[in-house]
Design a protein around this motif. Structure first.
Motif, PDB file in Angstrom:
ATOM      1  N   SER A 179      12.017   5.958   0.204  1.00 60.71           N
ATOM      2  CA  SER A 179      11.640   6.474   1.423  1.00 60.71           C
ATOM      3  C   SER A 179      10.438   7.488   0.907  1.00 60.71           C
ATOM      4  O   SER A 179       9.399   7.606   2.105  1.00 60.71           O
ATOM      5  CB  SER A 179      12.571   6.757   2.355  1.00 60.71           C
ATOM      6  OG  SER A 179      13.246   8.147   1.883  1.00 60.71           O
ATOM      7  N   ASN A 180      10.353   8.185   0.013  1.00 58.95           N
ATOM      8  CA  ASN A 180       9.259   9.076  -0.255  1.00 58.95           C
ATOM      9  C   ASN A 180       8.595   8.963  -1.580  1.00 58.95           C
ATOM     10  O   ASN A 180       8.999   7.887  -2.480  1.00 58.95           O
ATOM     11  CB  ASN A 180       9.861  10.487  -0.666  1.00 58.95           C
ATOM     12  CG  ASN A 180      10.636  10.885   1.003  1.00 58.95           C
ATOM     13  OD1 ASN A 180      10.062  10.908   1.761  1.00 58.95           O
ATOM     14  ND2 ASN A 180      11.808  11.563   0.729  1.00 58.95           N
ATOM     15  N   SER A 181       7.530   9.482  -1.897  1.00 58.61           N
ATOM     16  CA  SER A 181       6.829   9.109  -2.946  1.00 58.61           C
ATOM     17  C   SER A 181       7.223   9.570  -4.412  1.00 58.61           C
ATOM     18  O   SER A 181       6.859  10.833  -5.051  1.00 58.61           O
ATOM     19  CB  SER A 181       5.058   9.483  -2.884  1.00 58.61           C
ATOM     20  OG  SER A 181       4.588   9.277  -4.032  1.00 58.61           O
TER      21      SER A 181
ATOM     22  N   TRP B 270       6.535  -6.669   9.835  1.00 64.59           N
ATOM     23  CA  TRP B 270       7.462  -5.596  10.455  1.00 64.59           C
ATOM     24  C   TRP B 270       6.977  -4.308   9.755  1.00 64.59           C
ATOM     25  O   TRP B 270       6.944  -3.081  10.607  1.00 64.59           O
ATOM     26  CB  TRP B 270       8.895  -5.988  10.267  1.00 64.59           C
ATOM     27  CG  TRP B 270       9.859  -4.937  10.837  1.00 64.59           C
ATOM     28  CD1 TRP B 270      10.059  -4.519  12.145  1.00 64.59           C
ATOM     29  CD2 TRP B 270      10.478  -4.062  10.115  1.00 64.59           C
ATOM     30  NE1 TRP B 270      10.949  -3.527  12.335  1.00 64.59           N
ATOM     31  CE2 TRP B 270      11.327  -3.353  10.936  1.00 64.59           C
ATOM     32  CE3 TRP B 270      10.566  -3.989   8.658  1.00 64.59           C
ATOM     33  CZ2 TRP B 270      12.159  -2.311  10.616  1.00 64.59           C
ATOM     34  CZ3 TRP B 270      11.596  -2.971   8.157  1.00 64.59           C
ATOM     35  CH2 TRP B 270      12.312  -2.181   9.132  1.00 64.59           C
ATOM     36  N   MET B 271       6.913  -4.294   8.479  1.00 64.23           N
ATOM     37  CA  MET B 271       6.805  -2.936   7.932  1.00 64.23           C
ATOM     38  C   MET B 271       5.423  -2.605   8.094  1.00 64.23           C
ATOM     39  O   MET B 271       5.040  -1.368   7.732  1.00 64.23           O
ATOM     40  CB  MET B 271       7.018  -3.240   6.237  1.00 64.23           C
ATOM     41  CG  MET B 271       8.562  -3.497   6.066  1.00 64.23           C
ATOM     42  SD  MET B 271       9.091  -3.352   4.257  1.00 64.23           S
ATOM     43  CE  MET B 271       8.796  -1.778   3.829  1.00 64.23           C
ATOM     44  N   SER B 272       4.384  -3.386   8.285  1.00 63.70           N
ATOM     45  CA  SER B 272       3.018  -2.806   8.203  1.00 63.70           C
ATOM     46  C   SER B 272       2.741  -2.651   9.669  1.00 63.70           C
ATOM     47  O   SER B 272       1.620  -1.830   9.973  1.00 63.70           O
ATOM     48  CB  SER B 272       2.087  -3.909   7.878  1.00 63.70           C
ATOM     49  OG  SER B 272       2.247  -4.526   6.564  1.00 63.70           O
TER      50      SER B 272
ATOM     51  N   SER C  52      10.066   5.082  12.780  1.00 65.09           N
ATOM     52  CA  SER C  52      10.186   5.526  11.317  1.00 65.09           C
ATOM     53  C   SER C  52      10.652   4.305  10.511  1.00 65.09           C
ATOM     54  O   SER C  52      11.618   3.862  11.094  1.00 65.09           O
ATOM     55  CB  SER C  52      11.012   6.679  11.298  1.00 65.09           C
ATOM     56  OG  SER C  52      12.263   6.287  11.867  1.00 65.09           O
ATOM     57  N   GLN C  53      10.012   4.143   9.464  1.00 68.70           N
ATOM     58  CA  GLN C  53      10.320   3.256   8.427  1.00 68.70           C
ATOM     59  C   GLN C  53      11.415   3.570   7.607  1.00 68.70           C
ATOM     60  O   GLN C  53      11.409   4.824   7.055  1.00 68.70           O
ATOM     61  CB  GLN C  53       9.307   2.525   7.667  1.00 68.70           C
ATOM     62  CG  GLN C  53       8.207   1.661   8.368  1.00 68.70           C
ATOM     63  CD  GLN C  53       8.838   0.210   8.735  1.00 68.70           C
ATOM     64  OE1 GLN C  53       9.812  -0.048   8.370  1.00 68.70           O
ATOM     65  NE2 GLN C  53       8.065  -0.407   9.130  1.00 68.70           N
TER      66      GLN C  53
ATOM     67  N   LEU D 255      11.770   2.973   4.327  1.00 69.83           N
ATOM     68  CA  LEU D 255      11.239   2.860   3.074  1.00 69.83           C
ATOM     69  C   LEU D 255       9.866   3.369   3.068  1.00 69.83           C
ATOM     70  O   LEU D 255       9.087   3.425   4.256  1.00 69.83           O
ATOM     71  CB  LEU D 255      11.200   1.686   2.534  1.00 69.83           C
ATOM     72  CG  LEU D 255      12.648   0.923   2.176  1.00 69.83           C
ATOM     73  CD1 LEU D 255      12.368  -0.636   1.842  1.00 69.83           C
ATOM     74  CD2 LEU D 255      13.236   1.741   1.308  1.00 69.83           C
ATOM     75  N   HIS D 256       9.425   3.759   2.311  1.00 70.80           N
ATOM     76  CA  HIS D 256       7.866   4.171   1.887  1.00 70.80           C
ATOM     77  C   HIS D 256       6.824   3.126   2.313  1.00 70.80           C
ATOM     78  O   HIS D 256       7.416   1.993   1.832  1.00 70.80           O
ATOM     79  CB  HIS D 256       7.668   4.750   0.483  1.00 70.80           C
ATOM     80  CG  HIS D 256       6.274   5.660   0.420  1.00 70.80           C
ATOM     81  ND1 HIS D 256       4.978   4.918   0.544  1.00 70.80           N
ATOM     82  CD2 HIS D 256       6.098   6.754   0.517  1.00 70.80           C
ATOM     83  CE1 HIS D 256       4.037   5.595   0.255  1.00 70.80           C
ATOM     84  NE2 HIS D 256       4.445   7.065   0.394  1.00 70.80           N
ATOM     85  N   SER D 257       5.636   3.301   3.018  1.00 70.47           N
ATOM     86  CA  SER D 257       4.944   2.167   3.329  1.00 70.47           C
ATOM     87  C   SER D 257       4.403   1.175   2.107  1.00 70.47           C
ATOM     88  O   SER D 257       4.212   0.152   2.258  1.00 70.47           O
ATOM     89  CB  SER D 257       3.664   2.606   3.879  1.00 70.47           C
ATOM     90  OG  SER D 257       3.036   3.783   3.200  1.00 70.47           O
ATOM     91  N   ASN D 258       4.460   1.890   0.649  1.00 72.69           N
ATOM     92  CA  ASN D 258       3.911   1.194  -0.365  1.00 72.69           C
ATOM     93  C   ASN D 258       4.936   0.245  -0.764  1.00 72.69           C
ATOM     94  O   ASN D 258       4.581  -0.770  -1.615  1.00 72.69           O
ATOM     95  CB  ASN D 258       3.848   2.283  -1.665  1.00 72.69           C
ATOM     96  CG  ASN D 258       2.644   3.042  -1.412  1.00 72.69           C
ATOM     97  OD1 ASN D 258       1.784   2.946  -0.630  1.00 72.69           O
ATOM     98  ND2 ASN D 258       2.422   3.836  -2.377  1.00 72.69           N
ATOM     99  N   MET D 259       6.120   0.274  -0.390  1.00 74.21           N
ATOM    100  CA  MET D 259       7.217  -0.629  -0.511  1.00 74.21           C
ATOM    101  C   MET D 259       6.944  -2.061   0.174  1.00 74.21           C
ATOM    102  O   MET D 259       8.135  -2.983   0.110  1.00 74.21           O
ATOM    103  CB  MET D 259       8.602  -0.106  -0.427  1.00 74.21           C
ATOM    104  CG  MET D 259       8.941   1.234  -1.045  1.00 74.21           C
ATOM    105  SD  MET D 259       9.325   0.485  -3.108  1.00 74.21           S
ATOM    106  CE  MET D 259      10.532  -0.347  -2.999  1.00 74.21           C
ATOM    107  N   THR D 260       6.056  -1.985   1.038  1.00 72.72           N
ATOM    108  CA  THR D 260       5.785  -3.447   1.818  1.00 72.72           C
ATOM    109  C   THR D 260       5.576  -4.469   0.800  1.00 72.72           C
ATOM    110  O   THR D 260       6.463  -5.407   0.943  1.00 72.72           O
ATOM    111  CB  THR D 260       4.502  -3.136   2.804  1.00 72.72           C
ATOM    112  OG1 THR D 260       4.733  -2.191   3.524  1.00 72.72           O
ATOM    113  CG2 THR D 260       4.353  -4.631   3.479  1.00 72.72           C
TER     114      THR D 260
END
Length: 494
Positions: free
Chosen positions: A228-230, A445-447, A462-463, A465-470
């Motif tokens: 969920s974080n970088s 959904w994630m985007s 709030s997601q 997971l981190h957005s990069n995980m899309t």
């Protein structure tokens, strides 16, 4: 801020020379195959430099030092994933594409799942390239506007038209050879810049590195298994999937595989492009960290406004601290990074338009003259469209966030479809279609939070997971759904 005459002259000479050099290849173009694959006569080292130059866009040239200046080396983990993806590419992807007698990366998907799969992948690739080119042209114009004082639309138009001219007339050979030159220019410029920083930094290099080390500026991020974080692992997984997409389903990479003289040369070029990016990205991060030390010990040289915008620190240093002549070289290097990526996207998009759309739905067996005309018109249309999209980016709150959101939507499902067809041999076309539908829903959904934010709405959530995980979750969703569906089927694919 106006540049000295020497710097402006160096930059303009570089721009004119690149365009003229690229156009010179038009005199030896005779077939559509020459335009799309260079006639299969391009050397491995030039193709490798072209792959490398495609990796290093103007976004990388400016964003990587900015990341290191404002934070640490967490984003460098992305580079560490490239050799893993390259190994998979040379073992599986390169031999696969070399076997097919097609310049399209999505011919395999049609053979595996039918026409719909090829259309789906091709259309979404074209949309991705339009968004990518527009973002690069706009982001390239931002520091140039600060350096030259010109308007952003004019810079976007001039840069875009310059690339269109040699891409449209020179074909892949022009793209590859200009990429090779531009790759050398940007490496030379970055090395020269780092040399100046090390030479002028108070206290010397060793003291500077110790200062940065004590401030934890070389940290690769937390090693917790937290997505969920970088963290280190999140960036590594994200980088692996992004680079698998590049090497596995990106038309511009596939064109280079089939443009090499032999499969061995294709493998060499892939390794060269991939492995060269790792030390060069290291160089960019080192520049950013060194700039942080440089301005820490000399805070009076950097305004608070610039210091708060990490991506602008490197361009600010180029203009204000580099000696005359070297500033022009660095500006040329930044343009080289952007132009190489845009020219690659134009050429690969034009090739797809001819092979996946014109030949399939308009004219199945066009003459060489007609094919060349279509390739050049398609190059012109894609290039002009990218200029318009670059203008549309002007005024958005965050061009990078906009590009990331669009890239997640347009490109997330294609890798999953490719891996589904490549690994699971008994998945049918219908099962693949249902899997893609599920994956696209997950990606959407994630985007959506990022899209709502860009639209200026307050509604969001709030997601987990981190957005990069899309792209990771979209790809895995397609693969898992396809696996489950195919487990209940006894039918075999082709």
């Amino acid at each position: 801020m106006n540049l000295p005459i020497l710097d402006l002259a160096i930059f303009l000479v570089y721009m004119v020379a690149i365009v003229v050099f690229g156009i010179s290849f038009s005199f030896r173009k005779r077939t559509a195959n020459d335009f799309s694959t260079g006639g299969g006569r391009l050397p491995a080292w030039a193709l490798g430099m072209s792959i490398f130059a495609t990796f290093v866009s103007s976004i990388s040239f400016l964003a990587l030092p900015g990341n290191a200046f404002g934070g640490n080396w967490n984003s460098f983990v992305f580079s560490l994933s490239i050799p893993i993806a390259a190994w998979i590419a040379v073992k599986f992807f390169v031999p696969l594409y070399r076997r097919f007698n097609s310049e399209s990366a999505y011919f395999y998907l049609e053979e595996r799942f039918g026409t719909w799969a090829r259309i789906y992948a091709s259309v979404f690739y074209l949309l991705t390239q339009l968004a990518r080119m527009g973002a690069i042209l706009y982001l390239l114009a931002l520091p140039m506007q600060a350096l030259f004082g010109w308007s952003i639309p004019i810079i976007i138009a001039c840069t875009g038209l310059s690339v269109i001219v040699y891409s449209m007339f020179g074909g892949l050979e022009a793209v590859v050879w200009t990429d090779a030159i531009q790759g050398i220019v940007l490496i030379t410029g970055a090395l020269a810049c780092l040399g100046v920083i090390f030479w002028t930094i108070p206290g010397g290099v060793s003291a500077s590195l110790i200062t940065a080390l004590e401030a934890d500026k070389f940290s690769l991020g937390s090693f917790d298994f937290n997505f969920s974080n970088s963290t280190f692992w999140m960036i590594l997984v994200y980088g692996l999937f992004i680079n698998l997409q590049n090497f596995g389903v990106d038309q511009s990479y596939v064109q280079r595989y089939i443009s090499a003289k032999t499969e061995k040369d294709a493998i060499k070029s892939t390794w060269l492009g991939a492995l060269l990016y790792v030390p060069v990205s290291f160089l960019f991060f080192l520049i950013g960290t060194s700039l942080w030390v440089f301005y820490q010990v000399q805070p009076e040289l950097l305004s608070i406004e610039i210091a708060s915008k990490a991506d602008q620190v490197f361009p600010y240093f180029i203009v204000n601290q580099l000696p005359a002549g070297l500033t022009g070289l660095l500006i040329a290097a930044i343009f080289a990074a952007g132009m190489s990526t845009v020219s690659t996207s134009i050429n690969s998009s034009a090739t797809l338009i001819l092979s996946d759309h014109f030949k399939k739905y308009i004219h199945p067996n066009p003459s060489e003259k007609t094919s060349l005309r279509v390739l050049r018109i398609a190059s012109l249309v894609m290039g002009l469209s990218s200029i318009l999209i670059g203008w549309a980016f002007n005024g958005v709150e965050s061009a990078l966030e906009t590009w990331w959101a669009l890239a997640s939507i347009f490109s997330g499902g294609v890798l999953g479809l490719f891996l589904l067809g490549f690994i699971l041999r008994k998945t049918t076309s219908r099962q693949a279609g249902l899997a893609v539908l599920g994956g696209v829903l997950v990606i959407g959904w994630m985007s959506l939070p990022a899209i709502l934010k860009l639209a200026g709405t307050d509604f969001s959530w709030s997601q987990p997971l981190h957005s990069n995980m899309t792209i990771v979750m979209g790809t895995l969703t397609i693969f898992v759904i396809g696996f489950v569906l195919s487990s209940f089927s006894k039918s075999n694919s082709k």
